[in-house]
Design a protein around this motif. Structure first.
Motif, mmCIF file in Angstrom:
data_model
loop_
_atom_site.group_PDB
_atom_site.id
_atom_site.type_symbol
_atom_site.label_atom_id
_atom_site.label_comp_id
_atom_site.label_asym_id
_atom_site.label_seq_id
_atom_site.Cartn_x
_atom_site.Cartn_y
_atom_site.Cartn_z
ATOM 1 N N TRP A 387 50.271 32.857 40.646
ATOM 2 C CA TRP A 387 51.136 31.761 40.159
ATOM 3 C C TRP A 387 52.292 31.522 41.121
ATOM 4 C CZ3 TRP A 387 49.380 28.396 37.051
ATOM 5 C CH2 TRP A 387 48.598 28.708 35.945
ATOM 6 N N THR A 388 52.835 32.607 41.678
ATOM 7 C CA THR A 388 53.923 32.478 42.649
ATOM 8 C C THR A 388 53.452 31.727 43.893
ATOM 9 O OG1 THR A 388 54.887 34.557 41.870
ATOM 10 C CG2 THR A 388 55.604 33.757 44.020
ATOM 11 N N GLY A 391 53.131 28.072 42.995
ATOM 12 C CA GLY A 391 54.462 27.481 42.915
ATOM 13 C C GLY A 391 55.068 27.259 44.286
ATOM 14 N N ALA A 395 56.318 23.799 45.934
ATOM 15 C CA ALA A 395 57.683 23.682 46.460
ATOM 16 C C ALA A 395 57.657 23.220 47.912
ATOM 17 C CB ALA A 395 58.395 25.023 46.331
#
Length: 421
Positions: A387-388, A391, A395
Motif C-alpha cells: 500500500w505504501t 501511495g 504521490a
C-alpha cells in the motif's frame, strides 16, 4: 466536482493516448508489485522451511551446498557418510534425536528421500509445526512403501494404494528405472509450503533395496538380479547415507557438538546451523533481489515520465482550449488543477489496472509457480508495504502533474487565443 468531470471529458477526447499511458503505468505497477510479492513470499518460504533442528551434518563441502541438497533438494552431495559415523553421533548423550537422509533417486522430476520414522516425528517447519498426514499412514516394515508430499500427489494425481516406479538419478527424464521394485503409496502428507511437498519419502531399507543388486553404479543383469520378494528377506541396513539432522538435549551444547563433528577423525564431516546457513544463503540472493526491485522501480518511473511527456506534449495542442476556459471565467488555478487531476486520474487508473493484472497473473500462474519453483503466491490483499508503494506512485504522479500544471498556470490568455502556425 465540475473540474473532475472536465478532466474526464478531456481524457476521453484523447482516449487513445490516455489508454496507452494507463497501460504503460499498469504494466510497470504490476511488475513492481509482482517483484515485491515474490520477494516477500520467497523470504517467508525460506524462513519456514525448517524449524527446531539444531544441526545438519553432511560430507565436508560448503555450508550452502549442504543446506541446498539436504533441505531444499537442490543439487547433490559431494560424498556420502558412512552409516557407522551416523550411529556414532546419533547415540551421543548430547543428542536427543537424529534423522538420517539418503538422496539420489527421483520420480518424474521429483526427488526421492530415504529416511526413518524419526523424520515424521521430529522434522518441523514454520513455527514449530510438525508434519501431518492428510491421508493414509507413514511407511512401516515393508521396504516398498512410499509417502508422498502434497504437491507430488496433486500434480501426478496419485491416490493411496497406487504403485509407482522410481528412477535412478535426479533428472526429469531418466533412462534407468527400478521397474522390478515398484512402491505402493501408503500415505500423503498435508501441504506445508516447503520442499517436503515436492518429495517422495521411503524408508532407508527401501532405498537400500533399490540398489542391493547394483554393481559399479549399474544394475545387475540376468541371474544377478534380486527380486523384490527376495529383497524383503535380506538385511537392508544401509552402508551409507547422504546427510542427517540432529536435535540436541541442550541448546548450550550446539557449538560443542558442532566442533566435535567438524573435527571427527573417522571421516571428513561438516555440521552447520540451519538458521545461520539460511541467512547466508539469503544474503547471497539479496543482491539480485534488490537489483530486480530497483529495475522494476525504474520501470515505474519510466511509466510516470511517459505520462508526463504525454501531458506536456498535449499542452501546445490545448492552448486554445485553455484560453477558452479562461475567457469563460476559469481562473489560472482552475487550469492547473485540471492538469493535476488528469495526471492523478491516469496514475490511479494505471495503479488499479496494474493491481488487477497482478491478481489475474497470480490466479493463472499460481499452480505452475508452486509446481515448478515451490513458491506459493497467495491471493491476499496488499500488505502495508505494498500500500505504501502504491501511495508513493500516486504521490509521484501528483508531483509530476505539477510540471504541466505550472506551465499552464503561466500561460497567458493572449497567447492561447493567438496560436502561431
Amino acid at each position: 466536482m465540475y473540474l473532475f468531470r472536465l478532466a474526464m471529458a478531456s481524457l476521453a477526447n484523447r482516449r487513445f493516448t490516455a489508454l496507452l499511458t494507463v497501460f504503460a503505468i499498469a504494466l510497470s505497477v504490476c511488475l513492481l508489485l509482482a517483484v515485491e510479492r515474490v520477494r516477500t513470499e520467497a523470504r517467508a518460504s525460506f524462513a519456514s522451511t525448517i524449524s527446531g533442528t539444531d544441526l545438519i551434518v553432511g560430507a565436508r563441502s560448503g555450508s550452502i551446498n549442504l543446506l541446498l541438497y539436504s533441505v531444499f533438494r537442490i543439487g547433490n552431495a559431494t560424498n556420502n557418510i558412512r552409516w557407522d559415523s551416523f550411529e556414532h553421533f546419533a547415540h551421543s548423550p548430547r543428542v536427543k534425536w537424529a534423522i538420517p537422509m539418503s538422496l539420489g533417486d527421483s520420480h518424474r522430476g521429483y526427488r526421492v528421500m530415504g529416511t526413518s520414522a524419526a523424520y515424521f516425528e521430529h522434522y518441523h517447519y514454520g513455527r514449530g509445526q510438525a508434519l501431518q498426514l492428510a491421508q493414509g499412514r507413514a511407511f512401516a516394515s515393508d521396504p516398498f512403501e512410499v509417502v508422498l508430499g502434497a504437491e507430488v500427489a496433486d500434480a501426478l494425481k496419485y491416490r493411496l494404494g497406487e504403485q509407482i516406479v522410481l528412477a535412478h538419478g535426479v533428472a526429469t527424464v531418466s533412462l534407468v528405472k527400478h521397474d522390478d521394485k515398484p512402491f505402493t503409496v501408503v500415505g500423503i502428507l498435508q501441504r506445508t509450503g516447503t520442499p517436503v511437498d515436492r518429495t517422495l519419502h521411503i524408508s532407508l531399507g527401501g532405498m537400500q533395496a533399490l540398489h542391493i543388486d547394483w554393481k559399479a553404479g549399474m544394475p545387475a543383469q540376468g541371474a544377478g538380479r534380486i527380486s523384490a520378494e527376495q529383497t524383503r528377506s535380506m538385511d537392508l541396513t544401509p552402508q551409507a547415507i547422504t546427510a542427517f539432522m540432529l536435535g540436541l538435549n541442550s541448546k548450550i551444547a550446539t557449538f560443542t557438538v558442532q566442533r566435535e563433528i567438524n573435527e571427527f577423525r573417522g571421516e571428513p564431516l561438516l555440521a552447520i546451523l540451519p538458521g545461520v546457513a539460511l541467512q547466508e544463503l539469503w544474503s547471497l540472493m539479496g543482491t539480485a533481489e534488490k537489483a530486480l526491485f530497483v529495475v522494476s522501480l525504474f520501470v515505474v518511473i519510466t511509466g510516470l515520465i511517459g505520462m508526463l511527456t504525454a501531458i506536456l506534449t498535449s499542452l501546445n495542442e490545448r492552448r486554445r482550449e485553455m484560453a477558452i476556459l479562461r475567457s469563460v471565467g476559469a481562473r489560472p488555478w482552475h487550469i492547473a488543477s485540471l492538469l493535476v487531476l488528469e495526471a492523478f486520474a491516469l496514475a490511479f487508473s494505471g495503479v488499479l489496472l496494474g493491481t488487477l493484472l497482478l491478481y489475474a497473473g497470480i490466479a493463472g500462474a499460481q499452480g505452475y509457480v508452486q509446481a515448478n519453483y515451490g513458491l506459493y503466491l497467495p491471493l491476499a490483499l496488499p500488505s502495508r508495504y505494498e500500500w505504501t508503494l502504491l501511495g508513493a506512485i500516486l504521490a509521484a504522479a501528483l508531483l509530476m502533474g505539477c510540471v504541466p500544471a505550472w506551465r499552464a498556470y503561466r500561460q497567458s490568455l493572449a497567447d492561447g487565443l493567438s496560436i502561431r502556425l
